[in-house]
Scaffold this active site. Structure first.
Site, PDB file in Angstrom:
ATOM      1  N   ASP A  30       6.326  -3.226   6.206  1.00 52.95           N
ATOM      2  CA  ASP A  30       5.881  -4.396   4.980  1.00 52.95           C
ATOM      3  C   ASP A  30       4.432  -3.881   4.492  1.00 52.95           C
ATOM      4  O   ASP A  30       3.384  -3.707   5.213  1.00 52.95           O
ATOM      5  CB  ASP A  30       5.936  -5.697   5.667  1.00 52.95           C
ATOM      6  CG  ASP A  30       5.940  -6.948   4.384  1.00 52.95           C
ATOM      7  OD1 ASP A  30       7.002  -7.187   4.312  1.00 52.95           O
ATOM      8  OD2 ASP A  30       4.891  -6.992   3.661  1.00 52.95           O
ATOM      9  N   ILE A  31       4.218  -4.117   3.280  1.00 54.02           N
ATOM     10  CA  ILE A  31       2.989  -3.772   2.553  1.00 54.02           C
ATOM     11  C   ILE A  31       1.926  -4.863   2.922  1.00 54.02           C
ATOM     12  O   ILE A  31       0.846  -4.708   2.827  1.00 54.02           O
ATOM     13  CB  ILE A  31       3.064  -3.788   1.107  1.00 54.02           C
ATOM     14  CG1 ILE A  31       2.156  -2.730   0.664  1.00 54.02           C
ATOM     15  CG2 ILE A  31       3.120  -4.945   0.429  1.00 54.02           C
ATOM     16  CD1 ILE A  31       2.441  -2.184  -0.949  1.00 54.02           C
ATOM     17  N   ASN A  86      15.382 -13.967   4.549  1.00 60.42           N
ATOM     18  CA  ASN A  86      15.203 -15.134   3.555  1.00 60.42           C
ATOM     19  C   ASN A  86      16.148 -15.079   2.271  1.00 60.42           C
ATOM     20  O   ASN A  86      16.497 -13.900   1.747  1.00 60.42           O
ATOM     21  CB  ASN A  86      13.759 -15.152   2.607  1.00 60.42           C
ATOM     22  CG  ASN A  86      12.592 -15.343   3.831  1.00 60.42           C
ATOM     23  OD1 ASN A  86      12.663 -16.111   4.860  1.00 60.42           O
ATOM     24  ND2 ASN A  86      11.369 -14.695   3.679  1.00 60.42           N
ATOM     25  N   GLN A  93      12.962 -16.372  -0.951  1.00 59.07           N
ATOM     26  CA  GLN A  93      13.016 -14.861  -0.993  1.00 59.07           C
ATOM     27  C   GLN A  93      12.038 -14.308  -2.280  1.00 59.07           C
ATOM     28  O   GLN A  93      12.206 -15.002  -3.318  1.00 59.07           O
ATOM     29  CB  GLN A  93      14.483 -14.681  -1.177  1.00 59.07           C
ATOM     30  CG  GLN A  93      14.714 -13.083  -1.321  1.00 59.07           C
ATOM     31  CD  GLN A  93      16.239 -12.963  -1.361  1.00 59.07           C
ATOM     32  OE1 GLN A  93      17.108 -13.782  -1.415  1.00 59.07           O
ATOM     33  NE2 GLN A  93      16.537 -11.633  -1.481  1.00 59.07           N
ATOM     34  N   SER A  94      11.397 -13.493  -2.132  1.00 61.76           N
ATOM     35  CA  SER A  94      10.448 -13.034  -3.178  1.00 61.76           C
ATOM     36  C   SER A  94      10.956 -11.621  -3.608  1.00 61.76           C
ATOM     37  O   SER A  94      10.616 -11.322  -4.918  1.00 61.76           O
ATOM     38  CB  SER A  94       9.074 -12.925  -2.701  1.00 61.76           C
ATOM     39  OG  SER A  94       8.703 -12.116  -1.788  1.00 61.76           O
ATOM     40  N   HIS A  99      16.839  -7.876   2.575  1.00 64.74           N
ATOM     41  CA  HIS A  99      16.273  -7.329   3.885  1.00 64.74           C
ATOM     42  C   HIS A  99      15.881  -8.251   5.005  1.00 64.74           C
ATOM     43  O   HIS A  99      15.760  -9.466   4.514  1.00 64.74           O
ATOM     44  CB  HIS A  99      14.672  -6.717   3.141  1.00 64.74           C
ATOM     45  CG  HIS A  99      13.954  -7.995   2.588  1.00 64.74           C
ATOM     46  ND1 HIS A  99      14.449  -8.203   1.201  1.00 64.74           N
ATOM     47  CD2 HIS A  99      12.953  -8.659   2.956  1.00 64.74           C
ATOM     48  CE1 HIS A  99      13.438  -9.348   1.032  1.00 64.74           C
ATOM     49  NE2 HIS A  99      12.657  -9.719   1.945  1.00 64.74           N
ATOM     50  N   HIS A 101      13.524  -9.102   8.095  1.00 59.03           N
ATOM     51  CA  HIS A 101      11.896  -8.952   8.588  1.00 59.03           C
ATOM     52  C   HIS A 101      12.162  -8.670  10.057  1.00 59.03           C
ATOM     53  O   HIS A 101      12.884  -9.488  10.566  1.00 59.03           O
ATOM     54  CB  HIS A 101      11.240  -9.979   8.139  1.00 59.03           C
ATOM     55  CG  HIS A 101      10.781 -10.380   6.762  1.00 59.03           C
ATOM     56  ND1 HIS A 101       9.632 -10.225   6.038  1.00 59.03           N
ATOM     57  CD2 HIS A 101      11.799 -10.853   5.764  1.00 59.03           C
ATOM     58  CE1 HIS A 101       9.850 -10.492   4.869  1.00 59.03           C
ATOM     59  NE2 HIS A 101      11.069 -10.914   4.714  1.00 59.03           N
TER      60      HIS A 101
HETATM   61  P1  5GP Z   1      10.707 -11.766   0.884  1.00 61.55           P
HETATM   62  O1  5GP Z   1       9.681 -13.084   0.667  1.00 61.55           O
HETATM   63  O2  5GP Z   1      11.542 -11.381  -0.268  1.00 61.55           O
HETATM   64  O3  5GP Z   1      11.643 -12.326   2.358  1.00 61.55           O
HETATM   65  O4  5GP Z   1       9.927 -10.516   1.517  1.00 61.55           O
HETATM   66  C1  5GP Z   1       9.653  -9.644   0.756  1.00 61.55           C
HETATM   67  C2  5GP Z   1       8.485  -8.811   1.690  1.00 61.55           C
HETATM   68  O5  5GP Z   1       8.466  -7.622   0.748  1.00 61.55           O
HETATM   69  C3  5GP Z   1       7.156  -9.335   1.466  1.00 61.55           C
HETATM   70  O6  5GP Z   1       6.902  -9.408   2.991  1.00 61.55           O
HETATM   71  C4  5GP Z   1       6.190  -8.211   0.922  1.00 61.55           C
HETATM   72  O7  5GP Z   1       4.952  -8.159   1.446  1.00 61.55           O
HETATM   73  C5  5GP Z   1       7.070  -7.181   0.760  1.00 61.55           C
HETATM   74  N1  5GP Z   1       6.957  -6.139  -0.135  1.00 61.55           N
HETATM   75  C6  5GP Z   1       6.954  -6.485  -1.504  1.00 61.55           C
HETATM   76  N2  5GP Z   1       6.512  -5.338  -2.205  1.00 61.55           N
HETATM   77  C7  5GP Z   1       6.491  -4.349  -1.545  1.00 61.55           C
HETATM   78  C8  5GP Z   1       6.422  -2.924  -1.570  1.00 61.55           C
HETATM   79  O8  5GP Z   1       6.219  -2.588  -2.486  1.00 61.55           O
HETATM   80  N3  5GP Z   1       6.251  -2.037  -0.570  1.00 61.55           N
HETATM   81  C9  5GP Z   1       6.375  -2.751   0.710  1.00 61.55           C
HETATM   82  N4  5GP Z   1       6.224  -1.851   1.885  1.00 61.55           N
HETATM   83  N5  5GP Z   1       6.704  -4.022   1.077  1.00 61.55           N
HETATM   84  C10 5GP Z   1       6.790  -4.944   0.061  1.00 61.55           C
END
Ligand code: 5GP
Ligand code: ZN
Length: 113
Positions: A30-31, A86, A93-94, A99, A101
Site C-alpha cells: 500500500d502506498i 472494504n 472503499q476508496s 482488494h 488489505h
Molecule cells: P480502500 O479504501 O479502497 O479499501 O483502500 C484503497 C487503498 O489503496 C488505500 O489503502 C490506499 O492507500 C491504496 N492506494 C491508493 N492508490 C494507490 C496507488 O496508486 N498505489 C498503491 N500502492 N496503493 C494505493
C-alpha cells in the site's frame, strides 16, 4: 474500468512494489501504509468488490484468501495479522477494484469500525 488505478497497476502502467503475482491475483504494498506491513491483494480481472466476486461460479474468493495467508507467512507475521476488504460508501472503499488489505507487523488497533 478504463481509468481504474488498480487495473493500471496490475498492467504495469503505474509502478508498484509487487509482493506476489500469479495467473489470478496481483499483490503490492500500500502506498500509504496503516501498519508496518500493509499489502493489497487484488484479482487481475476487474471487479468492484467482494460481493461481486462472491457471485462467481469459481473459487476466486477462496484463492484470494489463500494467497493472503501465504503472503502473511512469507512476511513473517507469525504473531498474527488482519485481513480487511472494504465495500461501498459505508465500508469506506476508496478504490473500486476489489482488494483485500493484509495488515500486520505489530499489534493493530483494537477498533475496527
Ligand atoms: P480502500 O479504501 O479502497 O479499501 O483502500 C484503497 C487503498 O489503496 C488505500 O489503502 C490506499 O492507500 C491504496 N492506494 C491508493 N492508490 C494507490 C496507488 O496508486 N498505489 C498503491 N500502492 N496503493 C494505493
Ligand atoms: Zn480495475
Amino acid at each position: 474500468m478504463g481509468d481504474c488505478i488498480f487495473c493500471k497497476i496490475i498492467a504495469g502502467d503505474i509502478p508498484s512494489n509487487k509482493v506476489h503475482e500469479d495467473e489470478l491475483v496481483y499483490a503490492f504494498r500500500d502506498i500509504n501504509p496503516q501498519a508496518p506491513v500493509h499489502i493489497l491483494v487484488a484479482p487481475k480481472e476487474h471487479m468492484k468488490d467482494m460481493a461481486e466476486c462472491a457471485t462467481r461460479a469459481d473459487d476466486l474468493a477462496g484463492h484470494i484468501m489463500k494467497v493472503c495467508v501465504k503472503i502473511a507467512e512469507n512476511e513473517g507475521l507469525v504473531n498474527g495479522f488482519r485481513l480487511v476488504t472494504n465495500k461501498g460508501e459505508d465500508g469506506r472503499q476508496s478504490v473500486g477494484h476489489l482488494h483485500v488489505h493484509i495488515l500486520g507487523g505489530g499489534q493493530l488497533s483494537e477498533k475496527m469500525g
